[in-house]
Design a protein around this motif. Structure first.
Motif, PDB file in Angstrom:
ATOM      1  N   THR A 239       0.821  -1.216   0.000  1.00  0.00           N
ATOM      2  CA  THR A 239       0.000   0.000   0.000  1.00  0.00           C
ATOM      3  C   THR A 239       0.853   1.264   0.000  1.00  0.00           C
ATOM      4  OG1 THR A 239      -0.116   0.076   2.426  1.00  0.00           O
ATOM      5  CG2 THR A 239      -1.788  -1.227   1.283  1.00  0.00           C
ATOM      6  N   GLY A 240       2.170   1.105  -0.120  1.00  0.00           N
ATOM      7  CA  GLY A 240       3.062   2.257  -0.099  1.00  0.00           C
ATOM      8  C   GLY A 240       2.984   3.068  -1.378  1.00  0.00           C
ATOM      9  N   ASN A 241       3.762   4.133  -1.423  1.00  0.00           N
ATOM     10  CA  ASN A 241       3.784   5.027  -2.580  1.00  0.00           C
ATOM     11  C   ASN A 241       4.348   4.277  -3.788  1.00  0.00           C
ATOM     12  OD1 ASN A 241       4.552   7.050  -4.530  1.00  0.00           O
ATOM     13  ND2 ASN A 241       4.312   8.567  -2.891  1.00  0.00           N
ATOM     14  N   ARG A 242       3.490   3.990  -4.739  1.00  0.00           N
ATOM     15  CA  ARG A 242       3.893   3.136  -5.858  1.00  0.00           C
ATOM     16  C   ARG A 242       4.818   3.853  -6.834  1.00  0.00           C
ATOM     17  NH1 ARG A 242      -1.823  -0.183  -6.934  1.00  0.00           N
ATOM     18  NH2 ARG A 242      -1.935  -1.047  -4.811  1.00  0.00           N
ATOM     19  N   ARG A 243       4.643   5.137  -6.984  1.00  0.00           N
ATOM     20  CA  ARG A 243       5.533   5.876  -7.879  1.00  0.00           C
ATOM     21  C   ARG A 243       6.955   5.893  -7.334  1.00  0.00           C
ATOM     22  NH1 ARG A 243       2.246  11.288  -9.981  1.00  0.00           N
ATOM     23  NH2 ARG A 243       0.610  10.156 -11.144  1.00  0.00           N
ATOM     24  N   VAL A 244       7.069   6.150  -6.049  1.00  0.00           N
ATOM     25  CA  VAL A 244       8.393   6.157  -5.423  1.00  0.00           C
ATOM     26  C   VAL A 244       9.019   4.765  -5.499  1.00  0.00           C
ATOM     27  CG1 VAL A 244       9.642   6.446  -3.247  1.00  0.00           C
ATOM     28  CG2 VAL A 244       7.840   8.071  -3.887  1.00  0.00           C
ATOM     29  N   ALA A 245       8.211   3.745  -5.196  1.00  0.00           N
ATOM     30  CA  ALA A 245       8.723   2.371  -5.223  1.00  0.00           C
ATOM     31  C   ALA A 245       9.181   1.981  -6.625  1.00  0.00           C
ATOM     32  CB  ALA A 245       7.646   1.410  -4.735  1.00  0.00           C
ATOM     33  N   THR A 246       8.389   2.345  -7.634  1.00  0.00           N
ATOM     34  CA  THR A 246       8.756   2.018  -9.014  1.00  0.00           C
ATOM     35  C   THR A 246      10.040   2.732  -9.415  1.00  0.00           C
ATOM     36  OG1 THR A 246       6.422   1.705  -9.593  1.00  0.00           O
ATOM     37  CG2 THR A 246       7.971   2.042 -11.405  1.00  0.00           C
ATOM     38  N   ALA A 247      10.155   3.993  -9.027  1.00  0.00           N
ATOM     39  CA  ALA A 247      11.361   4.757  -9.361  1.00  0.00           C
ATOM     40  C   ALA A 247      12.592   4.146  -8.697  1.00  0.00           C
ATOM     41  CB  ALA A 247      11.188   6.211  -8.927  1.00  0.00           C
ATOM     42  N   ILE A 248      12.459   3.793  -7.412  1.00  0.00           N
ATOM     43  CA  ILE A 248      13.595   3.199  -6.697  1.00  0.00           C
ATOM     44  C   ILE A 248      13.946   1.839  -7.293  1.00  0.00           C
ATOM     45  CG2 ILE A 248      14.378   2.283  -4.483  1.00  0.00           C
ATOM     46  CD1 ILE A 248      12.656   4.393  -3.111  1.00  0.00           C
ATOM     47  N   GLY A 249      12.919   1.039  -7.596  1.00  0.00           N
ATOM     48  CA  GLY A 249      13.157  -0.287  -8.156  1.00  0.00           C
ATOM     49  C   GLY A 249      13.849  -0.234  -9.504  1.00  0.00           C
ATOM     50  N   LEU A 250      13.357   0.635 -10.383  1.00  0.00           N
ATOM     51  CA  LEU A 250      13.978   0.760 -11.702  1.00  0.00           C
ATOM     52  C   LEU A 250      15.387   1.325 -11.601  1.00  0.00           C
ATOM     53  CD1 LEU A 250      10.950   2.067 -13.815  1.00  0.00           C
ATOM     54  CD2 LEU A 250      11.909  -0.248 -13.756  1.00  0.00           C
ATOM     55  N   ALA A 257      22.723  -2.918 -13.910  1.00  0.00           N
ATOM     56  CA  ALA A 257      23.120  -3.000 -15.318  1.00  0.00           C
ATOM     57  C   ALA A 257      24.385  -2.188 -15.578  1.00  0.00           C
ATOM     58  CB  ALA A 257      21.978  -2.516 -16.208  1.00  0.00           C
ATOM     59  N   VAL A 258      24.444  -0.975 -15.032  1.00  0.00           N
ATOM     60  CA  VAL A 258      25.623  -0.123 -15.213  1.00  0.00           C
ATOM     61  C   VAL A 258      26.845  -0.771 -14.568  1.00  0.00           C
ATOM     62  CG1 VAL A 258      26.662   2.098 -14.593  1.00  0.00           C
ATOM     63  CG2 VAL A 258      24.300   2.007 -15.413  1.00  0.00           C
ATOM     64  N   PHE A 259      26.643  -1.354 -13.398  1.00  0.00           N
ATOM     65  CA  PHE A 259      27.743  -2.040 -12.713  1.00  0.00           C
ATOM     66  C   PHE A 259      28.314  -3.157 -13.585  1.00  0.00           C
ATOM     67  CE2 PHE A 259      29.085  -5.630 -10.025  1.00  0.00           C
ATOM     68  CZ  PHE A 259      30.116  -5.033  -9.311  1.00  0.00           C
ATOM     69  N   HIS A 260      27.442  -3.919 -14.228  1.00  0.00           N
ATOM     70  CA  HIS A 260      27.910  -5.029 -15.061  1.00  0.00           C
ATOM     71  C   HIS A 260      28.612  -4.534 -16.320  1.00  0.00           C
ATOM     72  CE1 HIS A 260      26.616  -8.889 -13.297  1.00  0.00           C
ATOM     73  NE2 HIS A 260      25.828  -8.106 -12.591  1.00  0.00           N
TER      74      HIS A 260
END
Length: 388
Positions: A239-250, A257-260
């Motif tokens: 139920t948390g802030n989905r926009r924030v969660a999506t941004a952090i997850g992506l 990916a950058v690390f690899h």
């Protein structure tokens, strides 16, 4: 925040993603050195059950070939670092595995300490038919109901239990069964999996099972709703802030990916430096393991392989050709330097010394194995003569 999504689950979940990508890519690099899989340790050419290469060689081939010819050069897009860098691939793999095991150990320990294990471990056989019905529901393009009071539906719970408590330990066990040191010290352990090649094949199938699980896992995240699932995965709260969660997850996935991209470029550009840096973690452990575990191999003549690969071709220099043409009568083994009694030994001298023969399984760093009888002068005898 729901009790079944504590922050330690979020953290270990991210670490698991990070480490598994490293293990997958470095494991693919290791596999590329000998992209053939067997169920028994003799590894006869043409008898592999799976060949991930177009190259074909036969034991009776009229054209000379070496095991090095079997190696493939796979793209850095999938392998770490790619382009025939077995040594670096092994270093990346062996550096990552201990951290993955520790992460998994922490996850399991906290699961039992906090009661989270109730969401992972089935307590009744009804989970099997319930899971079958859940899969059927998915196949009808519908979402099955979650188990009351739990975060997962039956098929998810059974899948997580299988991966965490069966598949992951199997990968660790088969990984250890591919270690030449462990196999030499504990021959019985390798026999549990049919030898090193059996362990190698099971390990590969386990990797494929992990890949299938991850693909289905990602698919279900999308099916259940990406923003909602990101809230659960990243914030631990659906139920948390989905926009924030999506941004952090992506952002987290982008950083991985950058690390690899970075470590692949660095590994290919600075190979020796990469080897030394990774060796700071890998080498001390390997030294302790090899020094403390002495070989207990006792193989009979019936175990000698009908075919034994070679790792290279004879030298092509003029000096070697002259020695070979003369039957190596002019060859000399020079033992000099910081010794009291420098020696120049002919082949005839070596043959007159006390020879030692033993039947030993050869575990090539490429991945293939074969048993042969080896005969030669013990190094201890030479050391005794020259007196360092």
């Amino acid at each position: 925040m729901p009790a079944f999504f504590p922050m330690w689950v979020v953290v270990t979940h991210f670490l698991n993603i990070f480490l598994m990508v490293l293990m997958f890519r470095s494991g693919i690099e290791v596999l590329s050195a000998f992209p053939k899989l067997y169920w028994y340790d003799d590894c006869p050419p043409g008898r592999e059950w799976l060949r991930l290469s177009k190259k074909m060689y036969a034991a009776d081939s009229s054209r000379p070939w070496s095991s090095m010819d079997e190696e493939e050069s796979w793209s850095p897009m999938i392998a770490l670092p790619g382009r025939k860098n077995l040594g670096l691939g092994r270093h990346w793999h062996f550096m990552t595995v201990p951290f993955w095991i520790v992460t998994g150990g922490v996850y399991v320990a906290l699961a039992f300490a906090t009661g989270y294990w109730h969401y992972l471990v089935p307590t009744h056989w009804s989970i099997v038919p319930d899971s079958i019905r859940a899969v059927g529901t998915y196949l009808h393009f519908q979402l099955p109901a979650k188990i009351p009071g739990e975060p997962f539906e039956p098929a998810q719970k059974l899948a997580y239990f299988t991966v965490v408590f069966l598949l992951a330990p199997l990968q660790i066990a088969t990984g250890a069964a591919m270690s030449p040191t462990i196999l030499a010290r504990f021959p019985w352990y390798g026999r549990l999996f049919g030898g090193k090649q059996g362990a190698r094949s099971i390990h590969f199938l386990g990797m494929c099972a992990f890949a299938v699980f991850i693909a289905l896992h990602v698919l279900l995240v999308v099916v259940h709703g990406l923003p909602k699932e990101f809230a659960s995965i990243v914030l631990g709260d659906p139920t948390g802030n989905r926009r924030v969660a999506t941004a952090i997850g992506l952002l987290g996935l982008l950083l991985i990916a950058v690390f690899h991209v970075g470590i692949t470029w660095f590994s290919l550009r600075y190979r020796r430096r990469t080897q030394r840096l990774l060796g700071l973690v890998v080498n001390p452990f390997e030294r302790r393991l090899s020094r403390r575990l002495t070989s207990r191999q006792k193989l009979g003549r019936h175990r000698i392989s009908a075919y034994h690969r070679v790792n290279g071709y004879p030298p092509t220099g003029r000096e070697y050709e002259q020695l070979a043409a003369a039957g190596f009568v002019d060859y000399r083994l020079s033992v000099a330097g910081l010794v009291a009694n420098p020696l120049q030994l002919r082949l005839a001298d070596l043959r007159e010394m006390a020879l030692q023969a033993q039947i030993t399984e050869h575990n090539c760093i490429q991945g293939w194995t074969a048993v042969a009888e080896w005969t030669g002068v013990p190094m201890a005898l030479l050391i005794e003569r020259v007196q360092p």
